[in-house]
Design a protein around this motif. Sequence first.
Motif, PDB file in Angstrom:
ATOM      1  N   HIS A   1       0.766  -1.202  -0.026  1.00 53.07           N
ATOM      2  CA  HIS A   1       0.140  -0.059  -0.027  1.00 53.07           C
ATOM      3  C   HIS A   1       0.836   1.280   0.062  1.00 53.07           C
ATOM      4  O   HIS A   1       1.953   1.250   0.580  1.00 53.07           O
ATOM      5  N   TRP A   2       0.258   2.474  -0.491  1.00 51.09           N
ATOM      6  CA  TRP A   2       0.714   3.709  -0.418  1.00 51.09           C
ATOM      7  C   TRP A   2      -0.320   4.658   0.137  1.00 51.09           C
ATOM      8  O   TRP A   2      -1.432   4.787  -0.382  1.00 51.09           O
TER       9      TRP A   2
ATOM     10  N   ALA B   1      -8.570   7.773  -3.930  1.00 47.32           N
ATOM     11  CA  ALA B   1      -7.896   7.182  -5.025  1.00 47.32           C
ATOM     12  C   ALA B   1      -6.335   7.493  -5.010  1.00 47.32           C
ATOM     13  O   ALA B   1      -5.504   6.692  -5.415  1.00 47.32           O
ATOM     14  N   GLU B   2      -5.892   8.448  -4.565  1.00 50.44           N
ATOM     15  CA  GLU B   2      -4.609   9.137  -4.578  1.00 50.44           C
ATOM     16  C   GLU B   2      -3.851   8.912  -3.473  1.00 50.44           C
ATOM     17  O   GLU B   2      -2.542   8.452  -3.272  1.00 50.44           O
TER      18      GLU B   2
ATOM     19  N   ARG C   1      -3.776   4.053  -1.608  1.00 53.24           N
ATOM     20  CA  ARG C   1      -3.675   2.905  -2.846  1.00 53.24           C
ATOM     21  C   ARG C   1      -3.200   1.743  -2.306  1.00 53.24           C
ATOM     22  O   ARG C   1      -2.189   1.614  -1.706  1.00 53.24           O
TER      23      ARG C   1
ATOM     24  N   TYR D   1      -3.058  -2.410  -2.730  1.00 53.18           N
ATOM     25  CA  TYR D   1      -2.854  -3.440  -3.669  1.00 53.18           C
ATOM     26  C   TYR D   1      -3.191  -4.782  -3.136  1.00 53.18           C
ATOM     27  O   TYR D   1      -2.488  -5.177  -2.188  1.00 53.18           O
TER      28      TYR D   1
END
Length: 437
Positions: free
Chosen positions: A320-321, A430-431, A434, A436
Amino acid sequence: MKKKSAVHLSLVGGLVLLVAQLSLFGLLLYPYNPHHHTFLKDVEAVANITSKLHMSVFAVDSQVLQHFTNHENDLRSRCVLCEAKYPATFVTLFTGLKQSEEFVFLLQQARFHVVTLQNTNPPEVPSGISINIPICYLLKRNTVIHLVLFHERDGNYWWHGNLLSDPRAISELSAFGLSVHSVQMMKTEGAFDKFETEVVSMSGIPFLIPKDIPRFLHDASSSRFIECSHTLADSFHRSHGRDTTHEALRFVHRAWKLLSKTKTLLDKLGIRFWISSGTCYFHQCDIIPYSKDVDVGIFITDYSEKILREFLAHGFTLKHWFGRVNDSLELSFSSGDLKLDIFFFYEDGPYLWNGGTQAKSGKKFKYLFPRFTLCWTEFLELKVRVPCETQAYIEANYGSDWFTPVTHWDWKSSPPNVRENGEWPAEEWAEVMRVYS
């Protein structure tokens, strides 16, 4: 014939006058200094003895190295060694007590007064380094020379001791007209990555110097080392035991490999990091087996886009970010079924803080720490950084009862330093969140 003799005399007289003028000019540029003369004689005598014993000696005095860099093409006409601070500082490698005793004997034969300071009473007994070993020599015949001993550690780096580890240090320095503040090195323990050297001639005396002088001087300014508290770790294990289950030992081994790989990649990028949170070593000198991940901290000022590229290129997967570079950035990678969390730290008045984000709600959290600096330590044979103010750092995160193991932990509410920090607007999710698979 008389005319030719007169011409010859005139020529000889002119040459004598020219030589005298050049000598005077040389003295004006480089005046004879009896202190420099005796200092160089002492340094040369020490260099001859170390050469006889096949001891490597490094010229590490900061002013000498800077002067050498600035005047590398003009060394013959300059006394670079004469630029040394007082006392002049050199380094040699410790190769055993037998050589140390022989070295001291030869110095005394050469009429040096020698004081050997030892690691008699260190704050913490170094891992793999015995107490009572020599940590430096103070030498004086005409001038004082401080010869620091580098010891090789298990993590394949060089360590030097703290002068005050020898209770005699203050009185011995005082006898030389010195204090702890007057020496360049050994105000604290220090650690250096092994560096490449080259042989140079300074005032006709061969010495080893670091090949990359700017890098060495930078590393010297941030070389402070603190030993893991093995005494505290023993007390912890006596009170709480060791988890020696197969699962725990397997996790510790794999987490160590993950931390080692992380160190390799961040060192390659020249990015400072420290072991943090659950990985922080303070009460166990070991990876905490129930933490289940590896945590490191990085100052946001050291952030680089290369971090993501480098980790992805070496087998890591971005998990993740969270956040932005200017607010609450946190990166999480996976390597197999292990997780690496990289927390970025920001400045806020008297505090440093890192952020946290709850993915399902967009809630932001802030973890406050009193400002800290970074020191080196040896952690499971890895030379890594930790906050120098380690206990204050851990108490901020885990409270005053941090010495008691906590196996159930809620990152949003358990840390005493956590604060709610607003929410991310839904249109930015969304920015800034994030995730995954």
